[in-house]
Motif scaffolding. Structure first.
Motif, PDB file in Angstrom:
ATOM      1  N   LEU A 263      -2.167 -29.437 -24.142  1.00 63.74           N
ATOM      2  CA  LEU A 263      -1.899 -28.338 -25.380  1.00 63.74           C
ATOM      3  C   LEU A 263      -0.618 -27.820 -24.865  1.00 63.74           C
ATOM      4  O   LEU A 263      -0.296 -27.237 -25.839  1.00 63.74           O
ATOM      5  CB  LEU A 263      -3.525 -27.288 -25.308  1.00 63.74           C
ATOM      6  CG  LEU A 263      -4.002 -27.539 -25.595  1.00 63.74           C
ATOM      7  CD1 LEU A 263      -4.973 -26.292 -25.352  1.00 63.74           C
ATOM      8  CD2 LEU A 263      -4.305 -27.666 -27.431  1.00 63.74           C
ATOM      9  N   HIS A 264       0.288 -28.040 -23.654  1.00 60.46           N
ATOM     10  CA  HIS A 264       1.248 -27.016 -23.361  1.00 60.46           C
ATOM     11  C   HIS A 264       2.308 -28.202 -22.441  1.00 60.46           C
ATOM     12  O   HIS A 264       2.983 -27.932 -22.244  1.00 60.46           O
ATOM     13  CB  HIS A 264       0.544 -26.223 -21.980  1.00 60.46           C
ATOM     14  CG  HIS A 264      -0.379 -24.905 -23.033  1.00 60.46           C
ATOM     15  ND1 HIS A 264       0.024 -24.098 -24.099  1.00 60.46           N
ATOM     16  CD2 HIS A 264      -1.600 -25.091 -22.667  1.00 60.46           C
ATOM     17  CE1 HIS A 264      -1.260 -23.806 -24.193  1.00 60.46           C
ATOM     18  NE2 HIS A 264      -1.938 -23.155 -23.573  1.00 60.46           N
ATOM     19  N   ALA A 265       1.610 -29.938 -22.157  1.00 61.78           N
ATOM     20  CA  ALA A 265       2.039 -29.787 -21.501  1.00 61.78           C
ATOM     21  C   ALA A 265       3.706 -30.658 -21.976  1.00 61.78           C
ATOM     22  O   ALA A 265       3.667 -31.413 -22.952  1.00 61.78           O
ATOM     23  CB  ALA A 265       2.178 -31.599 -20.927  1.00 61.78           C
ATOM     24  N   PRO A 266       4.953 -30.518 -21.883  1.00 65.32           N
ATOM     25  CA  PRO A 266       6.753 -31.089 -22.244  1.00 65.32           C
ATOM     26  C   PRO A 266       5.948 -32.522 -22.696  1.00 65.32           C
ATOM     27  O   PRO A 266       5.345 -33.383 -21.897  1.00 65.32           O
ATOM     28  CB  PRO A 266       7.478 -31.347 -20.647  1.00 65.32           C
ATOM     29  CG  PRO A 266       7.018 -30.619 -20.301  1.00 65.32           C
ATOM     30  CD  PRO A 266       5.362 -30.558 -19.978  1.00 65.32           C
ATOM     31  N   SER A 267       6.951 -33.352 -23.484  1.00 67.64           N
ATOM     32  CA  SER A 267       6.912 -34.698 -24.395  1.00 67.64           C
ATOM     33  C   SER A 267       7.792 -34.834 -24.499  1.00 67.64           C
ATOM     34  O   SER A 267       8.415 -33.685 -24.648  1.00 67.64           O
ATOM     35  CB  SER A 267       5.178 -34.865 -25.396  1.00 67.64           C
ATOM     36  OG  SER A 267       5.855 -33.535 -26.268  1.00 67.64           O
ATOM     37  N   ASP A 268       7.656 -36.368 -24.328  1.00 68.55           N
ATOM     38  CA  ASP A 268       9.394 -37.015 -25.411  1.00 68.55           C
ATOM     39  C   ASP A 268       8.555 -37.908 -26.775  1.00 68.55           C
ATOM     40  O   ASP A 268       7.939 -38.906 -26.190  1.00 68.55           O
ATOM     41  CB  ASP A 268       9.438 -37.993 -24.527  1.00 68.55           C
ATOM     42  CG  ASP A 268      11.445 -38.394 -24.932  1.00 68.55           C
ATOM     43  OD1 ASP A 268      11.532 -37.355 -26.024  1.00 68.55           O
ATOM     44  OD2 ASP A 268      11.682 -39.357 -24.191  1.00 68.55           O
ATOM     45  N   PRO A 269       8.958 -37.700 -28.197  1.00 69.14           N
ATOM     46  CA  PRO A 269       9.288 -36.236 -28.023  1.00 69.14           C
ATOM     47  C   PRO A 269       9.090 -35.184 -28.104  1.00 69.14           C
ATOM     48  O   PRO A 269       7.972 -35.152 -27.585  1.00 69.14           O
ATOM     49  CB  PRO A 269       9.742 -36.363 -29.875  1.00 69.14           C
ATOM     50  CG  PRO A 269       8.741 -37.191 -30.386  1.00 69.14           C
ATOM     51  CD  PRO A 269       8.465 -37.816 -28.817  1.00 69.14           C
ATOM     52  N   PRO A 270       9.814 -34.429 -28.116  1.00 71.83           N
ATOM     53  CA  PRO A 270       9.065 -32.015 -27.667  1.00 71.83           C
ATOM     54  C   PRO A 270       8.287 -31.946 -29.360  1.00 71.83           C
ATOM     55  O   PRO A 270       8.462 -32.053 -30.009  1.00 71.83           O
ATOM     56  CB  PRO A 270       9.838 -31.230 -27.640  1.00 71.83           C
ATOM     57  CG  PRO A 270      11.806 -32.256 -27.352  1.00 71.83           C
ATOM     58  CD  PRO A 270      11.278 -34.129 -27.696  1.00 71.83           C
ATOM     59  N   LEU A 271       6.967 -31.937 -28.686  1.00 72.12           N
ATOM     60  CA  LEU A 271       6.021 -31.038 -29.757  1.00 72.12           C
ATOM     61  C   LEU A 271       5.859 -29.844 -29.623  1.00 72.12           C
ATOM     62  O   LEU A 271       5.451 -28.816 -28.187  1.00 72.12           O
ATOM     63  CB  LEU A 271       4.748 -31.691 -29.377  1.00 72.12           C
ATOM     64  CG  LEU A 271       4.266 -33.379 -29.307  1.00 72.12           C
ATOM     65  CD1 LEU A 271       3.498 -34.008 -28.631  1.00 72.12           C
ATOM     66  CD2 LEU A 271       5.269 -33.937 -30.433  1.00 72.12           C
ATOM     67  N   ARG A 272       6.264 -28.625 -30.383  1.00 67.17           N
ATOM     68  CA  ARG A 272       5.938 -27.637 -30.992  1.00 67.17           C
ATOM     69  C   ARG A 272       4.663 -27.231 -30.741  1.00 67.17           C
ATOM     70  O   ARG A 272       3.373 -28.246 -30.574  1.00 67.17           O
ATOM     71  CB  ARG A 272       6.135 -27.035 -31.724  1.00 67.17           C
ATOM     72  CG  ARG A 272       7.476 -27.180 -31.599  1.00 67.17           C
ATOM     73  CD  ARG A 272       7.383 -27.411 -34.082  1.00 67.17           C
ATOM     74  NE  ARG A 272       8.907 -27.276 -34.283  1.00 67.17           N
ATOM     75  CZ  ARG A 272       9.888 -28.940 -34.653  1.00 67.17           C
ATOM     76  NH1 ARG A 272       9.352 -30.003 -34.555  1.00 67.17           N
ATOM     77  NH2 ARG A 272      10.351 -28.804 -34.856  1.00 67.17           N
ATOM     78  N   PRO A 273       4.450 -25.409 -29.523  1.00 70.01           N
ATOM     79  CA  PRO A 273       2.461 -25.706 -29.245  1.00 70.01           C
ATOM     80  C   PRO A 273       2.354 -25.342 -30.757  1.00 70.01           C
ATOM     81  O   PRO A 273       2.733 -24.763 -32.067  1.00 70.01           O
ATOM     82  CB  PRO A 273       2.816 -24.924 -28.658  1.00 70.01           C
ATOM     83  CG  PRO A 273       4.722 -23.958 -29.663  1.00 70.01           C
ATOM     84  CD  PRO A 273       5.582 -24.791 -29.464  1.00 70.01           C
ATOM     85  N   LEU A 274       0.500 -25.489 -30.614  1.00 68.90           N
ATOM     86  CA  LEU A 274       0.047 -25.277 -31.830  1.00 68.90           C
ATOM     87  C   LEU A 274      -0.090 -23.799 -32.303  1.00 68.90           C
ATOM     88  O   LEU A 274      -0.258 -23.099 -30.584  1.00 68.90           O
ATOM     89  CB  LEU A 274      -1.524 -25.139 -31.387  1.00 68.90           C
ATOM     90  CG  LEU A 274      -1.710 -27.193 -31.226  1.00 68.90           C
ATOM     91  CD1 LEU A 274      -2.858 -27.686 -30.700  1.00 68.90           C
ATOM     92  CD2 LEU A 274      -1.317 -27.416 -32.725  1.00 68.90           C
ATOM     93  N   PRO A 275      -0.615 -22.992 -33.617  1.00 71.77           N
ATOM     94  CA  PRO A 275      -1.259 -21.989 -33.428  1.00 71.77           C
ATOM     95  C   PRO A 275      -2.018 -21.285 -32.195  1.00 71.77           C
ATOM     96  O   PRO A 275      -2.696 -21.631 -31.626  1.00 71.77           O
ATOM     97  CB  PRO A 275      -1.427 -22.047 -34.736  1.00 71.77           C
ATOM     98  CG  PRO A 275      -0.914 -22.614 -35.436  1.00 71.77           C
ATOM     99  CD  PRO A 275      -1.215 -23.912 -34.702  1.00 71.77           C
ATOM    100  N   PRO A 276      -1.699 -19.742 -31.989  1.00 74.10           N
ATOM    101  CA  PRO A 276      -2.413 -19.140 -30.227  1.00 74.10           C
ATOM    102  C   PRO A 276      -4.394 -19.318 -31.426  1.00 74.10           C
ATOM    103  O   PRO A 276      -4.768 -19.572 -30.690  1.00 74.10           O
ATOM    104  CB  PRO A 276      -1.611 -17.395 -30.911  1.00 74.10           C
ATOM    105  CG  PRO A 276      -0.422 -17.902 -30.861  1.00 74.10           C
ATOM    106  CD  PRO A 276      -0.747 -18.903 -32.027  1.00 74.10           C
ATOM    107  N   SER A 277      -4.259 -18.895 -32.141  1.00 79.03           N
ATOM    108  CA  SER A 277      -5.881 -18.992 -32.637  1.00 79.03           C
ATOM    109  C   SER A 277      -6.512 -20.472 -33.081  1.00 79.03           C
ATOM    110  O   SER A 277      -7.512 -20.318 -32.590  1.00 79.03           O
ATOM    111  CB  SER A 277      -5.580 -18.587 -34.586  1.00 79.03           C
ATOM    112  OG  SER A 277      -5.024 -19.393 -35.357  1.00 79.03           O
TER     113      SER A 277
END
Length: 198
Positions: free
Chosen positions: A11-25
């Motif tokens: 859910l939170h690790a950096p990635s390549d390409p960068p992936l945005r975080p999911l909505p908090p809900s």
């Protein structure tokens, strides 16, 4: 590493390409369901592509009215039914579609949001909306899968809404989807780096 640690990473690790975080809900929902890490990584990748699609649409056609929040929620939860039908995490099947819709409704999400879990693979059904087409497109192009039928439906919807030329919409969408597809290997590697089961 524990299953909850792996889920947190997905859910939170950096990635390549960068992936945005999911909505908090959605993050809260996935944690409460002990979602398999690979599914969480998949949902994050599809959600990120959906953000790119809606950003493009808002920039290109600011007068087209659509529900951005619903599209992003739909992309972030489209396969949530695979927490119920876990065999479909690594094999074919469509039982997760209705199960996902029912799960979201049971968790208090409205029909306008829960619907995408059931519609993401049925873009030719009566009543398909622009939002449905955007979620379905994100669910394909994240891995550089191009479906002409689906893209034609999306282009036709844009042409109808704007009165524009089919060829212009085709070229613009094709350019966007090609650029998104160019980063598919990185998204696939990110997803594959997490186990199917926690």
């Amino acid at each position: 590493m524990t299953p909850s640690d792996l889920l947190f990473q997905a859910l939170h690790a950096p990635s390549d390409p960068p992936l945005r975080p999911l909505p908090p809900s959605v993050v809260d929902l996935l944690r409460s369901l002990d979602t398999p890490p690979r599914l969480a990584a998949h949902l994050r990748a599809v959600h990120d592509v959906a953000v790119r699609l809606v950003d493009w649409l808002e920039h290109r056609h600011p007068r087209i009215a659509f529900d951005r929040t619903a599209v992003l929620f739909g992309a972030a939860t489209h396969d949530i039914g695979k927490t119920v039908h876990t065999a479909e995490l690594s094999g074919p099947g469509s039982s997760h579609e209705e199960a996902g819709r029912e799960l979201l409704l049971a968790r208090g999400f409205g029909p306008n949001l829960a619907r995408f879990a059931g519609t993401h693979a049925s873009w030719t059904a009566p009543g398909t909306t622009l939002e449905d087409l955007l979620v379905s497109t994100a669910d394909k192009v994240w891995k550089n899968k191009r479906l002409q039928e689906l893209e034609d439906l999306l282009i036709a919807r844009l042409v109808h809404a704007t009165g524009g030329q089919h060829w212009e919409e085709y070229l613009a969408l094709d350019d966007l989807l090609t650029r998104i597809g160019d980063a598919a290997d990185g998204r696939l590697a990110f997803q594959a780096s997490y186990p199917v089961h926690g």
